[in-house]
Design a protein around this motif. Sequence first.
Motif, PDB file in Angstrom:
ATOM      1  N   ASP A   1      57.803  30.570 -33.825  1.00  0.00           N
ATOM      2  CA  ASP A   1      57.958  30.274 -32.401  1.00  0.00           C
ATOM      3  C   ASP A   1      59.224  30.884 -31.811  1.00  0.00           C
ATOM      4  OD1 ASP A   1      55.645  28.843 -32.607  1.00  0.00           O
ATOM      5  OD2 ASP A   1      56.615  26.887 -32.741  1.00  0.00           O
TER       6      ASP A   1
ATOM      7  N   ARG B   1      52.748  35.947 -30.585  1.00  0.00           N
ATOM      8  CA  ARG B   1      53.888  35.441 -29.830  1.00  0.00           C
ATOM      9  C   ARG B   1      53.432  34.637 -28.629  1.00  0.00           C
ATOM     10  NH1 ARG B   1      57.416  37.740 -25.669  1.00  0.00           N
ATOM     11  NH2 ARG B   1      59.390  36.613 -25.769  1.00  0.00           N
ATOM     12  N   ARG B   2      54.052  33.471 -28.479  1.00  0.00           N
ATOM     13  CA  ARG B   2      53.753  32.617 -27.327  1.00  0.00           C
ATOM     14  C   ARG B   2      54.779  32.871 -26.241  1.00  0.00           C
ATOM     15  NH1 ARG B   2      52.906  26.810 -30.447  1.00  0.00           N
ATOM     16  NH2 ARG B   2      51.114  27.459 -31.755  1.00  0.00           N
TER      17      ARG B   2
END
Length: 335
Positions: A260, A327-328
């Motif tokens: 994250d 990827r957020r």
Amino acid sequence: MTASIKDVARAAGVSPATVSRALGKGPISEALRAQVMEAVRATGYRPNLAARRLRSQESGTIGLILADIGNPFFTGVGRAVEEAAYQAGLRVILCNTDEDPAREAIYLRLMQEERVTGLILAPTLVTAERLARQPLGLPVVLIDRAGPPGRFDSVLLDNAAASGALVDHLVGQGYRRIAGLFGQTSGTGLERAAGYRAAMARHGLAARERFVLPQVAAAETALAALLAEPLPPEAVLASNSLLLMGLLRAARAAGRRIPDDLALAGFDNESWTELVEPGLTVIEQPLREIGRMAMTLLFDRLRAPEAPVRKVMLSGRCVVRGSTARRRVAAAVPG
């Protein structure tokens, strides 16, 4: 009762002279050599290495000089070399250099003094250059690290393609600020850095590379510095497992969540890379094939000293795990 050459000859259906040629450097077809070696295994024959040494001034011993036996990559390759040597009735002298050119020089002299039959070596950059100027006078096969072009048989990973594959994967997962950490003592690190740079350029991204000693602590220090920059990386790849372990430790110490806050990728599919959460994406190297092929090249060189130099290039496999999940991107908060 200990088996003799005559026992092997009877089991193989050949003459004792043919057995001697098969076990040495004499001219013999590969099919006949395989027939004799099968008889050797069946009878349990072990050559009298001391007597052979007196006759031929060779030790019946293979030298194996590795950069770091604490690195599981070299442990795996070394085991494959030892197995192949054992099957051929040869002994192995193993030396560990810890990437120190001074220790390499000492062990190279030892190999010459022991009159080893041949040598398998993972050299530092310094020693690779030295070998080009000062030949050892014995058959040498390089593993993992390339030497002077056209001088030594070698078994290598396609390092540029492997590190480029990691970059391509990270970009495909949405990462753009990708840093690379590379070992500074060997040609392997340089080749992986070159593949990283080329892939980053291909995607129109700026490279952020760091060269460090191939040690866990060095990677921890390097990542701490990267994370302190105004625009820290979104992902970091490491050129070997020790550096990858250092990256993981430093990320956890800094409170970064994987993936994250920071994606990680590297080389060598060791058991711990799968067991740690969320699992680390790595390039898996064909360790056993590297060791076996190195011995094959060495045996071929012993049989044909004047044959053209061979370079065997092997491919790695990208093992994708949770450390490089997509990827957020945080949604914008309405004003």
